[in-house]
Design an enzyme around this catalytic site. Structure first.
Site, PDB file in Angstrom:
ATOM      1  N   HIS A  34      -2.871   7.339   3.096  1.00  0.00           N
ATOM      2  CA  HIS A  34      -3.395   6.051   2.640  1.00  0.00           C
ATOM      3  C   HIS A  34      -4.707   5.791   3.381  1.00  0.00           C
ATOM      4  CE1 HIS A  34      -3.962   1.954   1.672  1.00  0.00           C
ATOM      5  NE2 HIS A  34      -3.484   1.457   2.799  1.00  0.00           N
ATOM      6  N   ASN A  67     -10.247   0.143   1.616  1.00  0.00           N
ATOM      7  CA  ASN A  67      -8.803   0.222   1.388  1.00  0.00           C
ATOM      8  C   ASN A  67      -8.498  -0.291  -0.023  1.00  0.00           C
ATOM      9  OD1 ASN A  67      -6.050  -0.217   1.286  1.00  0.00           O
ATOM     10  ND2 ASN A  67      -5.913  -1.145   3.320  1.00  0.00           N
ATOM     11  N   CYS A  78       0.816  -1.234   0.000  1.00  0.00           N
ATOM     12  CA  CYS A  78       0.000   0.000   0.000  1.00  0.00           C
ATOM     13  C   CYS A  78       0.840   1.271   0.000  1.00  0.00           C
ATOM     14  CB  CYS A  78      -0.953  -0.002   1.197  1.00  0.00           C
ATOM     15  SG  CYS A  78      -2.034  -1.426   1.220  1.00  0.00           S
TER      16      CYS A  78
END
Ligand code: COA
Length: 367
Positions: free
Chosen positions: A253, A283, A113
């Site tokens: 993020h 996510n 990520c």
């Protein structure tokens, strides 16, 4: 030394939406629990016809339109993804073909990520060195294909989508100012997709044991994330010679709204300075930062001349932060027409295949 400006941005998410109530029909969970613990309300899920390369190409075409740059002008394509279409070839090459970006090098970058921060930095450094003039960075995911839909600890968290930036060289100061990239492989077991690589190739046993799904120690990852979000933001600001007051907006993020809240508390900044859209996308790993950026720009939260921090964390473990002076919007963006641009990409790709075929005949005769 040229500066590396972010001149284009685009996003693409698959149409189907999976709400928390939909999930409650699949696993033992409920909307209130998911919202309270993660801030997520819904996420987009890929259709059978959606792949990281197709979502990534759509996001890239929009970013190229904003930058008013042709795919054929690109020098480099970096695709960062946690869900590549194959172990090889790189998903970046599939996108290069769909764009018909005939002069671009293309490779994948894996930092989970955190990948988008790493990839933008790599593209920026290539431009800063003078080696290239333009780069396309894409974060693209179909995490839904690797989620165990029987595991309520993980399946509630993830969503599919793609985002892209175009970076271009300019003599004007600005663009990417500083980056911090960090890793700690001692935590590699905390968030992993155990099988399918060369250590544990696919066997009947790996499939039976569910080793081709995402495994996560949620509590440990949570602890790690809350620690590094604030510290890497502070570190990158110091590196750029800036303070928190110089920053108009922080784009983190999007994993869990509680992690973003903790970062805001750690930095002693109001949550309003952070862009948060995890409620609508979940996510999306490498795609979350560019998707949040596109929405922030469209809402007027990021303006030319303002300084922005991007900060993220992920499997590896990896984490990092990047500070940039925002360049756009450019005076002459091209009208976005993904259908037309996609068709031109296909035509260029077919012509290139014919060219490669004819070259093969010519070189075959010479050999
Ligand atoms: N619905 C209802 N209950 C659930 C549930 C769900 N979807 N998932 C877990 N639970 C249960 C657990 O089984 C546990 O029950 P128990 O106490 O009877 O064992 C309880 O809820 C608490 O679980 P816990 O894991 O402590 O919850 P949490 O507050 O830590 O939240 C996460 C779990 C996954 C939301 C949180 O740990 C997290 O966000 N971690 C970071 C994950 C992340 O960001 N990953 C991506 C990194 S890029």
């Amino acid at each position: 030394m040229p500066y590396a400006h972010i001149t284009g941005w685009g996003m693409s998410v698959p149409e189907p939406v999976l709400t928390n109530d939909d999930l409650a029909k699949i696993v033992d969970t409920n909307d209130a629990w998911i919202r309270e613990r993660t801030g997520i309300r819904e996420r987009h899920i890929a259709r059978a016809s959606d792949f990281p390369s197709t979502l990534g190409t759509d996001a890239a075409l929009k970013a190229l339109s904003v930058a008013n740059l042709r795919a054929t002008d690109l020098d480099l394509i970096i695709c960062t993804t946690s869900t590549p279409e194959h172990l090889f070839p790189a998903t970046a090459c599939l996108i290069q073909d769909q764009l018909g970006a005939s002069k671009a090098g293309a490779f994948d970058l894996l930092a989970a990520c955190t990948g988008f921060i790493y990839a933008v930095n790599m593209a920026a450094q290539s431009i800063r060195s003078g080696a290239i003039k333009s780069a396309l960075v894409i974060g693209t995911e179909t995490l839904s294909r690797f989620v165990n839909w029987e595991d309520r600890n993980t399946c509630i968290l993830f969503g599919d989508g793609a985002g892209a930036f175009v970076l271009q060289a300019s003599d004007q100061p600005g663009g990417v100012l500083a980056t911090v990239m960090r890793s700690d492989g001692s935590g590699s077991n905390l968030l992993t997709l155990p099988a399918g690589g060369s250590r544990h190739p696919a066997t009947e046993a790996t499939i039976r044991e569910g080793q081709h799904y995402i495994f996560m120690d949620g509590r440990e990852v949570f602890r790690f994330a809350t620690r590094v979000m604030a510290s890497s933001t502070e570190e990158v600001l110091k590196l750029a010679g800036l303070t928190k007051d110089d920053i108009s907006v922080i784009i983190p993020h999007q994993a869990n709204s509680r992690i973003i809240d903790a970062a805001a508390r750690g930095l002693k900044l109001p949550i309003e300075r952070f862009v948060v859209n995890v409620d609508r996308y979940g996510n999306t790993s490498t795609a979350s930062i560019p998707i949040a950026t596109v929405e922030a720009v469209e809402k007027g939260r990021v303006k030319a001349g303002e300084k922005v921090v991007f900060v993220g964390f992920g499997a590896g473990l990896t984490w990092g932060a990047l500070v940039a002076e925002w360049t756009g919007p450019l005076p002459t963006p091209r009208k976005v027409n993904v259908g037309r641009d996609r068709l031109w990409g296909r035509i260029r790709s077919i012509l290139h295949r014919i060219e490669r075929f004819l070259e093969g005949i010519i070189w075959g005769r010479r050999a």
